[in-house]
Design a protein around this motif. Structure first.
Motif, PDB file in Angstrom:
ATOM      1  N   LEU A 110       0.834  -1.207   0.000  1.00 18.46           N
ATOM      2  CA  LEU A 110       0.000   0.000   0.000  1.00 18.46           C
ATOM      3  C   LEU A 110       0.868   1.256   0.000  1.00 18.46           C
ATOM      4  CD1 LEU A 110      -2.886  -0.809   2.520  1.00 18.46           C
ATOM      5  CD2 LEU A 110      -3.047  -0.586   0.059  1.00 18.46           C
ATOM      6  N   LEU A 111       1.967   1.224   0.774  1.00 17.85           N
ATOM      7  CA  LEU A 111       2.842   2.397   0.845  1.00 17.85           C
ATOM      8  C   LEU A 111       3.492   2.669  -0.507  1.00 17.85           C
ATOM      9  CD1 LEU A 111       4.658   1.882   4.251  1.00 17.85           C
ATOM     10  CD2 LEU A 111       2.998   3.619   3.713  1.00 17.85           C
ATOM     11  N   LEU A 112       3.735   1.610  -1.276  1.00 11.56           N
ATOM     12  CA  LEU A 112       4.353   1.787  -2.587  1.00 11.56           C
ATOM     13  C   LEU A 112       3.348   2.249  -3.630  1.00 11.56           C
ATOM     14  CD1 LEU A 112       6.697  -1.302  -2.640  1.00 11.56           C
ATOM     15  CD2 LEU A 112       7.389   1.066  -2.733  1.00 11.56           C
ATOM     16  N   LEU A 133       1.417   8.388   2.615  1.00  6.31           N
ATOM     17  CA  LEU A 133       2.703   9.082   2.490  1.00  6.31           C
ATOM     18  C   LEU A 133       2.552  10.508   1.962  1.00  6.31           C
ATOM     19  CD1 LEU A 133       5.166   6.265   1.423  1.00  6.31           C
ATOM     20  CD2 LEU A 133       4.896   7.349   3.637  1.00  6.31           C
ATOM     21  N   PRO A 134       1.695  10.765   0.935  1.00  4.43           N
ATOM     22  CA  PRO A 134       1.491  12.161   0.536  1.00  4.43           C
ATOM     23  C   PRO A 134       0.971  13.032   1.678  1.00  4.43           C
ATOM     24  CG  PRO A 134       0.616  10.696  -1.120  1.00  4.43           C
ATOM     25  CD  PRO A 134       1.023   9.838   0.013  1.00  4.43           C
ATOM     26  N   GLU A 146      11.980  11.298   4.698  1.00  9.01           N
ATOM     27  CA  GLU A 146      12.535  10.382   3.716  1.00  9.01           C
ATOM     28  C   GLU A 146      12.053   8.993   4.085  1.00  9.01           C
ATOM     29  OE1 GLU A 146      16.836  10.383   1.987  1.00  9.01           O
ATOM     30  OE2 GLU A 146      16.827  11.330   3.945  1.00  9.01           O
ATOM     31  N   VAL A 147      11.617   8.240   3.096  1.00  8.40           N
ATOM     32  CA  VAL A 147      11.097   6.902   3.371  1.00  8.40           C
ATOM     33  C   VAL A 147      11.661   5.948   2.329  1.00  8.40           C
ATOM     34  CG1 VAL A 147       9.020   5.491   3.472  1.00  8.40           C
ATOM     35  CG2 VAL A 147       8.959   7.778   4.374  1.00  8.40           C
ATOM     36  N   ALA A 148      12.067   4.757   2.764  1.00 11.17           N
ATOM     37  CA  ALA A 148      12.404   3.681   1.834  1.00 11.17           C
ATOM     38  C   ALA A 148      11.529   2.495   2.195  1.00 11.17           C
ATOM     39  CB  ALA A 148      13.876   3.313   1.952  1.00 11.17           C
ATOM     40  N   VAL A 149      10.730   2.039   1.262  1.00 10.56           N
ATOM     41  CA  VAL A 149       9.792   0.949   1.561  1.00 10.56           C
ATOM     42  C   VAL A 149      10.338  -0.331   0.934  1.00 10.56           C
ATOM     43  CG1 VAL A 149       7.430   0.143   1.380  1.00 10.56           C
ATOM     44  CG2 VAL A 149       7.889   2.572   1.500  1.00 10.56           C
TER      45      VAL A 149
END
Lengths: 282, 251
Positions: B182-184, B191-192, B201-204
């Motif tokens: 879902l986050l991707l 996330l928006p 900053e996020v890395a999924v």
């Protein structure tokens, strides 16, 4: 193979947050996760959760011949199973050090604290006594499984009711639950276990009810088992973090408050469940 | 169309250019059947889904345990060195291998130079200082069911890092695999919404690990709590409830 310790960023962030008295789940340092207690259809079957930690405990009773050295006392045994289902860190048949500590604490808190009156479990001296068997299943480990297991265990004992028995001469008549209402166990007091985690940095204050990450990053832990009447049953301090006596007294006072809250919660849940079970007979 | 399938169920997927996604398996052609027909079965329980032109099919489900699949980006924890590369835990049944040459700018010939160079060139520093317990963002380059998965930290065509490499600072959290998908999803609100409130900053990773880096500890904790609240495996909050929760958090 699993990583034994959390990754470096997790470790650094958690220490940094704890230094500012912030916890990842938004709790204060001396705040526990609110436990939920669910009862099964049978008496003595309890599921207890603390956050995502989940433990099931159930009690059953059977009649046995007592050991000759204690002819007037019933027996209680505790079986605990920590399967790989709880967490990948656990393996079947090879208990780790922390599992052994947990099993021994359960035994100390529930059995050796004399919470349950063993003499009332005697039916016929030297011939027949009740044997209570508590089975604790750990279903999910999200930290502080010990407190959750202790809570589930003691609530299971409080919830359990044994069949009514009648002794005429040397004959023992067991009355089915339909015939005579089952009787609750004689319980002297209700011990609750409260665990604190200490961290390597001496300026970081200890936290109560550690989550899995906090537990793995902690340098030591202190478990206090006590009842709402401020009587301490067990104090177990592991890890060897030097702690000032004043600090222990402060934590004890916190634990007393928590035990009082837990006692209220347990009593309320037991009353609710008992009210649901009542069947009106006309 | 939403149909629920259980493992072993026959799936009516037919297309000239059929692509099977996770949870589906093509059985070897049966003798009694016409040669160009496929027998497709599901290997997971979940919701059967397909693309608009019915060429791509997959089973949508939730799980906590990651099974590596080729070309998925994951977040791993370095367990130790093995030969030229590193052993990395990506939450799967076996540790994955990350080759020492699978970084931007590393080739077999320039490798000896690289070790000297990497002290001065900052973006190559991950070459020599990947410690045990470090986090890496990598792509699964090989995922065969009978072999250990392999990872790479660059794009195999361009040999550029493309954002892969060591993740330093920040915090990594665990969520369900459905939540990481879902986050991707660019259309998902979370996330928006968080990004509109403060920079982050996020890395999924597709293995259920999400790395978060925000300015302050409180902001990072807020992101962790929001993701946990939206996770269908946990509270499963909707957008409106989440905004209320967010406003209650002290940032």
């Amino acid at each position: 193979m699993r990583p034994q310790s959390p990754s470096i960023p997790e470790k650094e962030f958690t220490y940094e947050a704890l230094k500012q008295s912030l916890r990842l789940d938004g709790r204060g340092p001396l705040e526990i996760r609110t436990p939920t207690i669910t009862f099964g259809p049978e008496l003595g079957w309890v599921e207890c959760t603390l956050g995502k930690t989940r433990v099931v405990a159930y009690v059953d009773a059977k009649m046995v011949k007592p050991p000759p050295e204690r002819p007037f006392e019933g027996t209680i045994t505790i079986h605990s199973e920590i399967s790989p289902m709880a967490s990948v860190d656990y393996e079947l048949g090879r208990p780790s050090e922390e599992e052994v500590t947990m099993i021994r604490m359960l035994d100390k808190v529930l059995r050796r604290s004399d919470a349950i009156d063993k003499e009332s479990l005697c039916i016929l001296a030297g011939q027949r006594v009740w044997h209570l068997r508590l089975t604790v299943h750990c279903l999910a480990d999200a930290g502080n499984m010990l407190d959750c297991a202790c809570l589930a265990g003691i609530v299971a004992f409080k919830h359990f009711r044994r069949s009514e028995v009648e002794v005429i001469g040397d004959d023992v008549i067991v009355h089915a639950p339909e015939e005579r209402a089952p009787v609750p166990l004689a319980i002297h007091h209700t011990p609750f276990c409260v665990t604190f985690a200490f961290f390597p940095d001496p300026t970081t204050r200890p936290v109560v009810d550690p989550s899995l990450l906090e537990q793995k990053l902690s340098a030591g832990a202190m478990s206090i088992a006590l009842n709402a009447q401020r009587e301490i049953c067990v104090l177990h301090k592991a890890g060897g973090v030097p702690t000032a006596p004043d600090e222990i007294l402060r934590l004890l006072n916190v634990a007393v408050g928590i035990a009082k809250d837990l006692d209220k919660l347990v009593e309320a849940r037991l009353r609710e469940d008992w009210a649901e079970r009542k069947v009106e007979v006309r | 169309m939403a149909s629920i399938v259980v493992p072993g169920e026959h799936v009516p997927a037919q297309h000239v250019n059929l692509k099977l996604g996770p949870g589906l398996l093509q059985l070897s052609a049966h003798r009694a059947q016409p040669p160009n027909s496929h027998l497709i079965i599901s290997t997971r329980a979940g919701q059967l889904d397909h693309s608009a032109n019915k060429s791509r099919w997959w089973v949508e489900c939730n799980a906590r345990r990651y099974v590596p699949a080729s070309q998925e980006s994951v977040i791993g924890i370095v367990l130790g060195r093995s030969g030229d590369g590193w052993r990395v835990d990506i939450g799967s049944g076996h540790p994955a291998l990350l080759d020492g040459l699978a970084f931007e700018g590393a080739t077999r010939r320039s490798k000896p130079n690289l070790k000297v160079r990497c002290q001065s060139v900052s973006h190559l520093s991950n070459q020599s200082v990947l410690q045990v317990g470090a986090l890496v963002y990598a792509r699964v380059s090989l995922a065969h069911k009978d072999m250990e998965p392999e990872l790479e930290c660059f794009d195999a065509q361009t040999h550029k890092a493309e954002g892969f490499g060591e993740l330093s600072g920040g915090f990594v959290m665990q969520c369900s695999l459905r939540m990481s998908r879902l986050l991707l999803d660019p259309k998902h609100f979370l996330l928006p919404f968080l990004g509109s409130r403060f920079p982050l900053e996020v890395a999924v990773g597709m293995n259920g690990r999400t790395w978060i880096s925000a300015k302050g500890v409180k902001q990072t904790i807020a992101v962790v709590r929001c993701i946990e609240a939206v996770d269908p495996d946990g509270a499963g909050m909707e957008e409106g409830d989440l905004k209320k929760l967010f406003n209650r958090l002290e940032i």
